[in-house]
Design an enzyme around this catalytic site. Structure first.
Site, short mmCIF file in Angstrom:
data_model
loop_
_atom_site.label_atom_id
_atom_site.label_comp_id
_atom_site.label_asym_id
_atom_site.label_seq_id
_atom_site.Cartn_x
_atom_site.Cartn_y
_atom_site.Cartn_z
N HIS A 1 0.84 -1.19 0.00
CA HIS A 1 0.00 0.00 0.00
C HIS A 1 0.88 1.24 0.00
CE1 HIS A 1 -3.02 2.96 1.33
NE2 HIS A 1 -3.92 2.12 0.87
N ASP B 1 -7.92 -4.30 -0.57
CA ASP B 1 -8.43 -4.57 -1.92
C ASP B 1 -8.39 -6.05 -2.25
OD1 ASP B 1 -8.85 -1.80 -2.68
OD2 ASP B 1 -6.68 -1.62 -2.67
#
Length: 444
Positions: A320, A378
């Site tokens: 991330h 995600d």
């Protein structure tokens, strides 16, 4: 003063006793330091140009605080995400989406009476104007739902003239309610339109996530009962995606709003930014990656390509931009993912088996562990959506539904900030030096 306004009007940042001194051409200039409640302090360079005749250069705003905010705090190194001071995990486990939306807007979790009133208000705004049906029919059925959502969100400004005065606190408030309430309806309509099924109207006796799933999957010809495990999973996903500090789409909403644009236009701008594969499109990219791998036996070859920097192959759903530790949202959703797969009996579904094996490798392979490429939110949300039967093109739409509460809270905070100004980033110009115009007949 409205309740939302009073929350935003709490004490602003005050200068500490510290300063930062910058030396430019032998001249020393001091800038005041502002301390954060948590996280990094900042020094105020708003007078930099006046004092030095220079700007700063910070591509991607990696070292620049664009605003002061009291809504969301992230510590990427420690894997911390908090809404209004509350850690994300207990909110996701013990709260619901509308309660969190109330928290983001007002700064406090509601009591029982406030929760009942807020939920009822949102419920009474879930329907959209009937003429919106004609807007949807102007799009090709094969349109990406995000294109439809961006247009539909912006079009709300054409239907709700009574809430376009951004300087009126009451109109800002009603716009917030309308957007939070109507985005799931628009999202479900975009899905139904893409598959040629009739639109399903909201049901006032259903909860927020239940209502959304009902509008997505029911049809007029038979009764549809929402699975409570799936409804709870959807609620968690919405909570985990509700806000994420000054990311690309939130910054877009704020920048659009800084010009005085109406909130519906600002939400449309946020949707457009969220559509990018480097932002909201990441969970859709996860499913596309799993499809490309195709079979568990091909994972080792895929992993080798990921490790080869010349291959151009990326491991989607891992790592991330902000979190250099385990994404705290992924920790919550990992368990939810297991619950959903067990409930639906899909533990052995081929695509999901690939995902489970990839997760195992990423959590144990030194290459990924050393680079802190942990599964992110995600990765798990994409798997859950897939298991629920939600097509990958709808993943980013659901992200937009969730993020609406955060976007509108951030927009309102900015509108109620007396220090806010129209956004106007500067640039480092490296183009041509001044030149003289040459008539066409004399150009070589």
């Amino acid at each position: 003063m409205s309740k939302i306004e009073s929350a935003a009007a709490k004490q602003s940042a005050a200068a500490s006793n510290r300063t930062v001194t910058l030396s430019v051409d032998g001249k020393n200039i001091s800038f005041p330091v502002y301390d954060a409640t948590e996280g990094q302090s900042v020094f105020d360079i708003s007078k930099l140009y006046a004092e030095t005749g220079m700007f700063t250069f910070d591509p991607g705003f990696m070292s620049t605080a664009s605003c002061e905010s009291k809504i969301t705090f992230i510590d990427g190194d420690q894997g911390i995400l908090r809404y209004r001071g509350y850690d994300i995990a207990p909110l996701a486990e013990k709260s619901d989406y509308l309660e969190v939306a109330h928290l983001l807007l007002y700064g406090e979790l509601p009591n029982a009476e406030e929760k009942k009133s807020f939920n009822r208000t949102i419920t009474m705004h879930t329907m959209v104007h009937e003429q919106l049906h004609f807007l949807f029919r102007g799009f090709p059925r094969a349109s990406h739902p995000m294109a439809v959502m961006a247009g539909a969100a912006a079009s709300l400004a054409a239907f709700y003239h009574d809430s376009l005065d951004v300087n009126d606190p009451a109109q800002r408030e009603i716009s917030a309610y309308r957007l939070i309430a109507k985005m799931p309806t628009l999202a479900a309509m975009s899905y139904k339109y893409s598959i040629g099924q009739p639109f399903i109207y909201p049901q006032n006796d259903l909860g927020f996530s239940e209502n959304f799933l009902h509008m997505m999957f029911s049809t007029p010809c038979e009764k549809y009962t929402v699975n409570p495990v799936l409804a709870r999973a959807m609620d968690k996903i919405l909570i985990l995606h509700a806000d994420h500090e000054q990311n690309a789409s939130t910054s877009t909403v704020r920048l659009a709003g800084s010009s005085g644009a109406n909130p519906f236009a600002c939400m449309s701008a946020g949707i457009a930014s969220l559509w990018g594969p480097a932002h909201g499109g990441a969970n859709e990219a996860v499913i596309n990656m799993l499809r490309e791998i195709g079979d568990v036996s091909k994972i080792p070859d895929f992993i080798q390509k990921v490790k080869d920097k010349t291959s151009g192959i990326k491991l989607m759903g891992f790592g991330h931009r902000v979190y250099k530790n385990y994404d705290p949202r992924a920790t919550v959703l990992r368990e939810t993912c297991k619950e959903v797969l067990a409930e639906l009996g899909q533990i052995n579904e081929p695509l999901l088996k690939i995902a489970v094996e990839l997760e195992k490798i990423a959590l144990n392979d030194p290459y990924f562990v050393e680079r802190k490429l942990y599964p992110n939110v995600d990765f798990y949300s994409g798997i859950i959506y897939r298991a629920m039967g939600i097509p990958s093109k709808m993943f980013t739409v659901l992200f937009a539904v969730a993020r609406t509460a955060g976007w509108i809270a951030q927009w309102k905070e900015m509108m109620e900030d007396p220090k806010a100004k129209i956004g106007r980033p500067r640039q480092l110009f490296t183009g041509s030096a001044p030149r003289q115009f040459v008539p066409l007949d004399k150009r070589k």
